[in-house]
Design a protein around this motif. Structure first.
Motif, PDB file in Angstrom:
ATOM      1  N   ARG A  59     -13.118 -36.182 -13.534  1.00 38.07           N
ATOM      2  CA  ARG A  59     -11.881 -35.408 -13.417  1.00 38.07           C
ATOM      3  C   ARG A  59     -12.243 -33.948 -13.128  1.00 38.07           C
ATOM      4  O   ARG A  59     -13.085 -33.376 -13.819  1.00 38.07           O
ATOM      5  N   ILE A  60     -11.592 -33.375 -12.133  1.00 35.75           N
ATOM      6  CA  ILE A  60     -11.735 -31.946 -11.858  1.00 35.75           C
ATOM      7  C   ILE A  60     -10.336 -31.357 -11.776  1.00 35.75           C
ATOM      8  O   ILE A  60      -9.477 -31.867 -11.051  1.00 35.75           O
ATOM      9  N   SER A  61     -10.117 -30.277 -12.531  1.00 34.42           N
ATOM     10  CA  SER A  61      -8.848 -29.546 -12.505  1.00 34.42           C
ATOM     11  C   SER A  61      -9.152 -28.114 -12.128  1.00 34.42           C
ATOM     12  O   SER A  61      -9.961 -27.466 -12.783  1.00 34.42           O
ATOM     13  N   GLY A  62      -8.522 -27.627 -11.070  1.00 38.70           N
ATOM     14  CA  GLY A  62      -8.752 -26.244 -10.663  1.00 38.70           C
ATOM     15  C   GLY A  62      -8.856 -26.111  -9.168  1.00 38.70           C
ATOM     16  O   GLY A  62      -7.973 -26.538  -8.430  1.00 38.70           O
ATOM     17  N   GLU A  63      -9.977 -25.554  -8.719  1.00 43.21           N
ATOM     18  CA  GLU A  63     -10.160 -25.249  -7.302  1.00 43.21           C
ATOM     19  C   GLU A  63     -11.528 -25.725  -6.845  1.00 43.21           C
ATOM     20  O   GLU A  63     -12.512 -25.584  -7.569  1.00 43.21           O
ATOM     21  N   ILE A  64     -11.585 -26.297  -5.647  1.00 44.19           N
ATOM     22  CA  ILE A  64     -12.859 -26.738  -5.072  1.00 44.19           C
ATOM     23  C   ILE A  64     -13.012 -26.142  -3.687  1.00 44.19           C
ATOM     24  O   ILE A  64     -12.105 -26.224  -2.859  1.00 44.19           O
ATOM     25  N   ASN A  65     -14.174 -25.574  -3.437  1.00 47.05           N
ATOM     26  CA  ASN A  65     -14.581 -25.142  -2.108  1.00 47.05           C
ATOM     27  C   ASN A  65     -15.911 -25.842  -1.847  1.00 47.05           C
ATOM     28  O   ASN A  65     -16.901 -25.549  -2.519  1.00 47.05           O
ATOM     29  N   ALA A  66     -15.924 -26.787  -0.900  1.00 50.09           N
ATOM     30  CA  ALA A  66     -17.133 -27.551  -0.604  1.00 50.09           C
ATOM     31  C   ALA A  66     -17.094 -28.010   0.844  1.00 50.09           C
ATOM     32  O   ALA A  66     -16.059 -27.931   1.503  1.00 50.09           O
ATOM     33  N   SER A  67     -18.226 -28.530   1.322  1.00 51.26           N
ATOM     34  CA  SER A  67     -18.213 -29.042   2.686  1.00 51.26           C
ATOM     35  C   SER A  67     -17.483 -30.376   2.749  1.00 51.26           C
ATOM     36  O   SER A  67     -16.777 -30.667   3.699  1.00 51.26           O
ATOM     37  N   ARG A  68     -17.639 -31.187   1.684  1.00 53.37           N
ATOM     38  CA  ARG A  68     -16.986 -32.500   1.658  1.00 53.37           C
ATOM     39  C   ARG A  68     -16.595 -32.845   0.228  1.00 53.37           C
ATOM     40  O   ARG A  68     -17.340 -32.569  -0.703  1.00 53.37           O
ATOM     41  N   LEU A  69     -15.433 -33.463   0.065  1.00 56.18           N
ATOM     42  CA  LEU A  69     -14.937 -33.883  -1.242  1.00 56.18           C
ATOM     43  C   LEU A  69     -14.593 -35.365  -1.176  1.00 56.18           C
ATOM     44  O   LEU A  69     -13.829 -35.792  -0.312  1.00 56.18           O
ATOM     45  N   ILE A  70     -15.183 -36.137  -2.093  1.00 54.88           N
ATOM     46  CA  ILE A  70     -14.913 -37.567  -2.181  1.00 54.88           C
ATOM     47  C   ILE A  70     -14.320 -37.819  -3.559  1.00 54.88           C
ATOM     48  O   ILE A  70     -14.945 -37.514  -4.573  1.00 54.88           O
ATOM     49  N   ILE A  71     -13.107 -38.388  -3.594  1.00 55.36           N
ATOM     50  CA  ILE A  71     -12.400 -38.569  -4.860  1.00 55.36           C
ATOM     51  C   ILE A  71     -12.241 -40.053  -5.165  1.00 55.36           C
ATOM     52  O   ILE A  71     -11.589 -40.783  -4.429  1.00 55.36           O
ATOM     53  N   ASN A  72     -12.861 -40.458  -6.271  1.00 58.24           N
ATOM     54  CA  ASN A  72     -12.720 -41.813  -6.766  1.00 58.24           C
ATOM     55  C   ASN A  72     -12.037 -41.783  -8.131  1.00 58.24           C
ATOM     56  O   ASN A  72     -11.620 -42.799  -8.643  1.00 58.24           O
ATOM     57  N   GLY A  73     -11.948 -40.581  -8.711  1.00 60.78           N
ATOM     58  CA  GLY A  73     -11.313 -40.358 -10.000  1.00 60.78           C
ATOM     59  C   GLY A  73     -10.053 -39.533  -9.818  1.00 60.78           C
ATOM     60  O   GLY A  73      -9.184 -39.873  -9.026  1.00 60.78           O
ATOM     61  N   LEU A  74      -9.981 -38.383 -10.523  1.00 59.14           N
ATOM     62  CA  LEU A  74      -8.788 -37.536 -10.484  1.00 59.14           C
ATOM     63  C   LEU A  74      -9.142 -36.107 -10.104  1.00 59.14           C
ATOM     64  O   LEU A  74     -10.066 -35.520 -10.660  1.00 59.14           O
ATOM     65  N   PHE A  75      -8.401 -35.565  -9.148  1.00 55.02           N
ATOM     66  CA  PHE A  75      -8.497 -34.146  -8.810  1.00 55.02           C
ATOM     67  C   PHE A  75      -7.109 -33.542  -8.880  1.00 55.02           C
ATOM     68  O   PHE A  75      -6.176 -34.077  -8.274  1.00 55.02           O
ATOM     69  N   GLU A  76      -6.988 -32.423  -9.611  1.00 48.45           N
ATOM     70  CA  GLU A  76      -5.727 -31.678  -9.685  1.00 48.45           C
ATOM     71  C   GLU A  76      -6.018 -30.233  -9.326  1.00 48.45           C
ATOM     72  O   GLU A  76      -6.838 -29.597  -9.986  1.00 48.45           O
ATOM     73  N   GLY A  77      -5.365 -29.730  -8.275  1.00 43.71           N
ATOM     74  CA  GLY A  77      -5.561 -28.329  -7.932  1.00 43.71           C
ATOM     75  C   GLY A  77      -5.574 -28.095  -6.440  1.00 43.71           C
ATOM     76  O   GLY A  77      -4.930 -28.808  -5.667  1.00 43.71           O
ATOM     77  N   ASN A  78      -6.357 -27.084  -6.022  1.00 42.46           N
ATOM     78  CA  ASN A  78      -6.463 -26.678  -4.620  1.00 42.46           C
ATOM     79  C   ASN A  78      -7.856 -26.980  -4.104  1.00 42.46           C
ATOM     80  O   ASN A  78      -8.844 -26.645  -4.756  1.00 42.46           O
ATOM     81  N   ALA A  79      -7.933 -27.585  -2.921  1.00 41.36           N
ATOM     82  CA  ALA A  79      -9.220 -27.909  -2.313  1.00 41.36           C
ATOM     83  C   ALA A  79      -9.300 -27.296  -0.922  1.00 41.36           C
ATOM     84  O   ALA A  79      -8.363 -27.413  -0.135  1.00 41.36           O
ATOM     85  N   ASN A  80     -10.417 -26.654  -0.634  1.00 41.49           N
ATOM     86  CA  ASN A  80     -10.690 -26.108   0.686  1.00 41.49           C
ATOM     87  C   ASN A  80     -12.034 -26.683   1.109  1.00 41.49           C
ATOM     88  O   ASN A  80     -13.080 -26.202   0.692  1.00 41.49           O
ATOM     89  N   CYS A  81     -11.989 -27.769   1.890  1.00 40.02           N
ATOM     90  CA  CYS A  81     -13.191 -28.503   2.277  1.00 40.02           C
ATOM     91  C   CYS A  81     -13.059 -28.933   3.736  1.00 40.02           C
ATOM     92  O   CYS A  81     -11.954 -29.108   4.234  1.00 40.02           O
ATOM     93  N   ASP A  82     -14.193 -29.130   4.396  1.00 40.06           N
ATOM     94  CA  ASP A  82     -14.134 -29.610   5.774  1.00 40.06           C
ATOM     95  C   ASP A  82     -13.595 -31.040   5.820  1.00 40.06           C
ATOM     96  O   ASP A  82     -12.761 -31.357   6.654  1.00 40.06           O
ATOM     97  N   ASN A  83     -14.084 -31.892   4.923  1.00 41.69           N
ATOM     98  CA  ASN A  83     -13.662 -33.284   4.886  1.00 41.69           C
ATOM     99  C   ASN A  83     -13.250 -33.652   3.465  1.00 41.69           C
ATOM    100  O   ASN A  83     -13.951 -33.321   2.521  1.00 41.69           O
ATOM    101  N   VAL A  84     -12.139 -34.371   3.341  1.00 39.50           N
ATOM    102  CA  VAL A  84     -11.663 -34.849   2.042  1.00 39.50           C
ATOM    103  C   VAL A  84     -11.354 -36.333   2.174  1.00 39.50           C
ATOM    104  O   VAL A  84     -10.653 -36.741   3.102  1.00 39.50           O
ATOM    105  N   GLU A  85     -11.896 -37.139   1.244  1.00 33.70           N
ATOM    106  CA  GLU A  85     -11.625 -38.572   1.205  1.00 33.70           C
ATOM    107  C   GLU A  85     -11.081 -38.929  -0.166  1.00 33.70           C
ATOM    108  O   GLU A  85     -11.714 -38.632  -1.174  1.00 33.70           O
ATOM    109  N   VAL A  86      -9.920 -39.560  -0.192  1.00 33.74           N
ATOM    110  CA  VAL A  86      -9.369 -40.077  -1.444  1.00 33.74           C
ATOM    111  C   VAL A  86      -9.553 -41.588  -1.370  1.00 33.74           C
ATOM    112  O   VAL A  86      -8.902 -42.255  -0.564  1.00 33.74           O
ATOM    113  N   LEU A  87     -10.462 -42.117  -2.172  1.00 31.67           N
ATOM    114  CA  LEU A  87     -10.802 -43.527  -2.123  1.00 31.67           C
ATOM    115  C   LEU A  87      -9.824 -44.367  -2.939  1.00 31.67           C
ATOM    116  O   LEU A  87      -9.067 -43.837  -3.759  1.00 31.67           O
ATOM    117  N   GLU A  88      -9.851 -45.672  -2.725  1.00 28.71           N
ATOM    118  CA  GLU A  88      -9.005 -46.598  -3.476  1.00 28.71           C
ATOM    119  C   GLU A  88      -9.213 -46.354  -4.970  1.00 28.71           C
ATOM    120  O   GLU A  88     -10.345 -46.314  -5.450  1.00 28.71           O
TER     121      GLU A  88
END
Length: 130
Positions: A59-88
């Protein structure tokens, strides 16, 4: 394994992963140049030059700045990434600015998405609201 830099003749790690294990909780600003895998919890700001992966129990709550974000759990907040994947099974709640957004079947996305361009990348979320 490492990659040798001809100028300095020392080994630079080819791939490293920082792991936040299940049961661990971090609050504040988390800054890393390596891959980050989160099975625990981070509350605050994550800054990474690489890939951030949120595991099924993560779980991540807040802000993410990364080249790529892969979510298999929970993300709450703002993301600034080149690629974002929300998995099943993954859940994204918030705002995202990315060049590419992939939402798999049975994933949850609730929020706002903007395409990352040079002008959008330079603005913060507050500036975009005005």
């Amino acid at each position: 394994m490492g990659i040798f830099n001809k100028a300095d003749q020392y080994a630079v790690p080819a791939s490293e992963t920082t792991i936040v294990a299940s049961g661990a909780k971090i609050e504040g600003i988390f800054n890393c140049k390596t891959r980050l895998h989160v099975d625990g919890e981070i509350i605050g700001k994550v800054l990474s030059d690489s890939i951030v992966t949120i595991g099924k129990q993560g779980r991540i709550s807040g802000e993410i700045n990364a080249s790529r974000l892969i979510i298999n759990g929970l993300f709450e907040g703002n993301a600034n990434c080149d690629n974002v994947e929300v998995l099943e099974g993954g859940k994204f709640l918030g705002k995202v600015i990315s060049k590419e957004l992939v939402i798999e079947a049975k994933a949850i996305f609730e929020g706002e998405s903007k395409i990352k361009t040079e002008s959008v990348e330079a603005l913060t979320y507050e500036e975009q609201r005005d």
